[in-house]
Design a protein around this motif. Structure first.
Motif, PDB file in Angstrom:
ATOM      1  N   ARG A  94       0.814  -1.219   0.000  1.00 28.11           N
ATOM      2  CA  ARG A  94       0.000   0.000   0.000  1.00 28.11           C
ATOM      3  C   ARG A  94       0.852   1.275   0.000  1.00 28.11           C
ATOM      4  O   ARG A  94       0.311   2.364   0.040  1.00 28.11           O
ATOM      5  N   VAL A  95       2.185   1.115  -0.015  1.00 33.25           N
ATOM      6  CA  VAL A  95       3.087   2.281   0.048  1.00 33.25           C
ATOM      7  C   VAL A  95       3.897   2.325  -1.247  1.00 33.25           C
ATOM      8  O   VAL A  95       4.942   1.674  -1.359  1.00 33.25           O
ATOM      9  N   PRO A  96       3.452   3.112  -2.234  1.00 31.64           N
ATOM     10  CA  PRO A  96       4.133   3.145  -3.533  1.00 31.64           C
ATOM     11  C   PRO A  96       5.595   3.609  -3.462  1.00 31.64           C
ATOM     12  O   PRO A  96       6.388   3.249  -4.322  1.00 31.64           O
ATOM     13  N   ALA A  97       5.953   4.357  -2.438  1.00 29.77           N
ATOM     14  CA  ALA A  97       7.328   4.857  -2.313  1.00 29.77           C
ATOM     15  C   ALA A  97       8.330   3.736  -2.028  1.00 29.77           C
ATOM     16  O   ALA A  97       9.537   3.927  -2.185  1.00 29.77           O
ATOM     17  N   ILE A  98       7.830   2.578  -1.635  1.00 32.30           N
ATOM     18  CA  ILE A  98       8.715   1.460  -1.295  1.00 32.30           C
ATOM     19  C   ILE A  98       8.677   0.448  -2.428  1.00 32.30           C
ATOM     20  O   ILE A  98       7.744  -0.345  -2.543  1.00 32.30           O
ATOM     21  N   GLY A  99       9.713   0.494  -3.254  1.00 30.88           N
ATOM     22  CA  GLY A  99       9.786  -0.394  -4.406  1.00 30.88           C
ATOM     23  C   GLY A  99      10.399  -1.744  -4.088  1.00 30.88           C
ATOM     24  O   GLY A  99      10.134  -2.723  -4.767  1.00 30.88           O
ATOM     25  N   TRP A 100      11.223  -1.790  -3.038  1.00 35.85           N
ATOM     26  CA  TRP A 100      11.840  -3.061  -2.665  1.00 35.85           C
ATOM     27  C   TRP A 100      12.120  -3.052  -1.171  1.00 35.85           C
ATOM     28  O   TRP A 100      12.194  -1.998  -0.540  1.00 35.85           O
ATOM     29  N   TYR A 101      12.256  -4.258  -0.613  1.00 34.31           N
ATOM     30  CA  TYR A 101      12.469  -4.386   0.836  1.00 34.31           C
ATOM     31  C   TYR A 101      13.024  -5.767   1.128  1.00 34.31           C
ATOM     32  O   TYR A 101      12.676  -6.741   0.475  1.00 34.31           O
ATOM     33  N   GLY A 102      13.841  -5.828   2.142  1.00 36.01           N
ATOM     34  CA  GLY A 102      14.332  -7.100   2.650  1.00 36.01           C
ATOM     35  C   GLY A 102      14.729  -6.938   4.101  1.00 36.01           C
ATOM     36  O   GLY A 102      15.162  -5.866   4.513  1.00 36.01           O
ATOM     37  N   GLY A 103      14.578  -7.990   4.873  1.00 40.24           N
ATOM     38  CA  GLY A 103      15.035  -7.976   6.250  1.00 40.24           C
ATOM     39  C   GLY A 103      13.955  -8.310   7.255  1.00 40.24           C
ATOM     40  O   GLY A 103      12.769  -8.246   6.970  1.00 40.24           O
ATOM     41  N   LEU A 104      14.422  -8.655   8.439  1.00 34.53           N
ATOM     42  CA  LEU A 104      13.544  -9.059   9.529  1.00 34.53           C
ATOM     43  C   LEU A 104      13.102  -7.902  10.415  1.00 34.53           C
ATOM     44  O   LEU A 104      12.309  -8.099  11.323  1.00 34.53           O
ATOM     45  N   SER A 105      13.614  -6.693  10.198  1.00 35.07           N
ATOM     46  CA  SER A 105      13.374  -5.622  11.169  1.00 35.07           C
ATOM     47  C   SER A 105      11.895  -5.321  11.378  1.00 35.07           C
ATOM     48  O   SER A 105      11.468  -5.096  12.510  1.00 35.07           O
ATOM     49  N   GLY A 106      11.099  -5.311  10.319  1.00 33.39           N
ATOM     50  CA  GLY A 106       9.670  -5.068  10.501  1.00 33.39           C
ATOM     51  C   GLY A 106       9.031  -6.153  11.357  1.00 33.39           C
ATOM     52  O   GLY A 106       8.311  -5.871  12.321  1.00 33.39           O
ATOM     53  N   ALA A 107       9.298  -7.398  11.021  1.00 36.81           N
ATOM     54  CA  ALA A 107       8.759  -8.522  11.788  1.00 36.81           C
ATOM     55  C   ALA A 107       9.276  -8.508  13.226  1.00 36.81           C
ATOM     56  O   ALA A 107       8.538  -8.837  14.163  1.00 36.81           O
ATOM     57  N   LEU A 108      10.519  -8.092  13.412  1.00 40.55           N
ATOM     58  CA  LEU A 108      11.093  -8.045  14.761  1.00 40.55           C
ATOM     59  C   LEU A 108      10.436  -6.981  15.625  1.00 40.55           C
ATOM     60  O   LEU A 108      10.294  -7.168  16.842  1.00 40.55           O
ATOM     61  N   HIS A 109      10.020  -5.882  15.032  1.00 39.56           N
ATOM     62  CA  HIS A 109       9.285  -4.883  15.802  1.00 39.56           C
ATOM     63  C   HIS A 109       7.971  -5.487  16.303  1.00 39.56           C
ATOM     64  O   HIS A 109       7.569  -5.241  17.442  1.00 39.56           O
ATOM     65  N   GLY A 110       7.317  -6.269  15.457  1.00 37.23           N
ATOM     66  CA  GLY A 110       6.093  -6.948  15.875  1.00 37.23           C
ATOM     67  C   GLY A 110       6.350  -7.981  16.951  1.00 37.23           C
ATOM     68  O   GLY A 110       5.625  -8.048  17.956  1.00 37.23           O
ATOM     69  N   LEU A 111       7.377  -8.786  16.763  1.00 33.07           N
ATOM     70  CA  LEU A 111       7.718  -9.801  17.760  1.00 33.07           C
ATOM     71  C   LEU A 111       8.074  -9.146  19.087  1.00 33.07           C
ATOM     72  O   LEU A 111       7.696  -9.631  20.149  1.00 33.07           O
ATOM     73  N   ALA A 112       8.785  -8.028  19.033  1.00 26.25           N
ATOM     74  CA  ALA A 112       9.193  -7.333  20.262  1.00 26.25           C
ATOM     75  C   ALA A 112       7.975  -6.859  21.048  1.00 26.25           C
ATOM     76  O   ALA A 112       7.892  -7.067  22.268  1.00 26.25           O
ATOM     77  N   LEU A 113       7.021  -6.245  20.370  1.00 25.49           N
ATOM     78  CA  LEU A 113       5.835  -5.747  21.084  1.00 25.49           C
ATOM     79  C   LEU A 113       4.996  -6.904  21.601  1.00 25.49           C
ATOM     80  O   LEU A 113       4.539  -6.893  22.747  1.00 25.49           O
ATOM     81  N   TRP A 114       4.818  -7.926  20.776  1.00 27.43           N
ATOM     82  CA  TRP A 114       4.054  -9.098  21.205  1.00 27.43           C
ATOM     83  C   TRP A 114       4.716  -9.779  22.402  1.00 27.43           C
ATOM     84  O   TRP A 114       4.052 -10.136  23.376  1.00 27.43           O
TER      85      TRP A 114
END
Length: 192
Positions: A94-114
Motif C-alpha cells: 500500500r506504500v508506492p514509495a517502497i519499491g523493494w524491501y528485505g530484512g527481519l526488522s519489521g517482523a522483529l518490531h512486531g515480535l518485540a511488542l508481542w
C-alpha cells in the motif's frame, strides 16, 4: 529454543547469501503487484542486504526469541514472527514509495511488542521488562514517524531504512497479541 534461533539464523543466512535465493526472495513491489510473484511476501523477511544487516537482525531475533521463550512456547513466537513478517509485506504493497524491501526488522518490531505484552501476563517474570520493551517499541515507531517518511537513507548502513516496515510490524505484533488474548478468553471458562 536454540533450534528456533538456529532455524531463523540458517534460513535468513541462506536467503541472504545465496545469490539466486536473494534475487528471487527480495520484496519487489512491481514483481508482486504486476508479475504475480506473491511468494516474495513470504520470503522478503528472510533476505538481507549484507552481512551487517543480517547479523543485526539475527542477533535481535535471538534476543527476542529468548525473551519470548520465557513467557510462551517457542512455536508461538516463531508463528508471530512469520505472521508479522507477512503482514509487513502486505502493508508495504500500500506504500508506492517502497519499491523493494528485505530484512527481519519489521517482523522483529512486531515480535518485540508481542513478546513484551506476553511477558506482562507471566507471574514471576519482571513486569518492568515487558513495560520497558513495550514503551521502547512504541517510542521508536513514534520517533521514526514513518507516516511522514516511509524510507530514510541511513549513511551508516548504506541503504534506505524502511521505517514503514517497523510501524507495520509493531501494529501486526499488537494485532497478534490481541487475537491471542481473545482466543484465550474464549477457551477459558467463565468463573461462576
Amino acid at each position: 529454543m536454540l533450534a528456533a534461533i538456529a532455524l531463523v539464523w540458517g534460513l535468513s543466512a541462506l536467503m541472504s547469501f545465496v545469490p539466486w535465493l536473494h534475487a528471487h526472495g527480495l520484496y519487489l513491489r512491481d514483481a508482486v503487484r504486476g508479475g504475480g510473484e506473491w511468494w516474495r511476501l513470504v520470503t522478503a523477511m528472510w533476505v538481507h542486504l549484507d552481512w551487517r544487516h543480517w547479523l543485526a537482525d539475527a542477533c535481535a531475533a535471538a534476543g527476542l526469541l529468548l525473551l519470548a521463550g520465557r513467557a510462551v512456547r517457542v512455536r508461538e513466537a516463531l508463528l508471530v514472527l512469520v505472521a508479522c513478517g507477512i503482514a509487513v509485506q502486505v502493508a508495504l504493497l500500500r506504500v508506492p514509495a517502497i519499491g523493494w524491501y528485505g530484512g527481519l526488522s519489521g517482523a522483529l518490531h512486531g515480535l518485540a511488542l508481542w513478546a513484551a505484552l506476553s511477558v506482562l501476563r507471566v507471574p514471576g517474570l519482571p513486569r518492568a521488562v515487558g513495560v520497558l520493551l513495550s514503551l521502547g517499541v512504541i517510542a521508536k515507531v513514534w520517533v521514526e514517524q514513518s507516516w511522514l517518511a516511509p524510507v530514510v537513507f541511513e549513511p551508516s548502513w548504506g541503504f534506505g531504512v524502511v521505517r514503514a516496515a517497523h510501524a507495520a510490524g509493531a501494529v501486526a505484533g499488537l494485532a497478534c497479541w490481541l487475537l491471542q488474548e481473545w482466543w484465550r478468553g474464549r477457551r477459558t471458562p467463565a468463573p461462576h
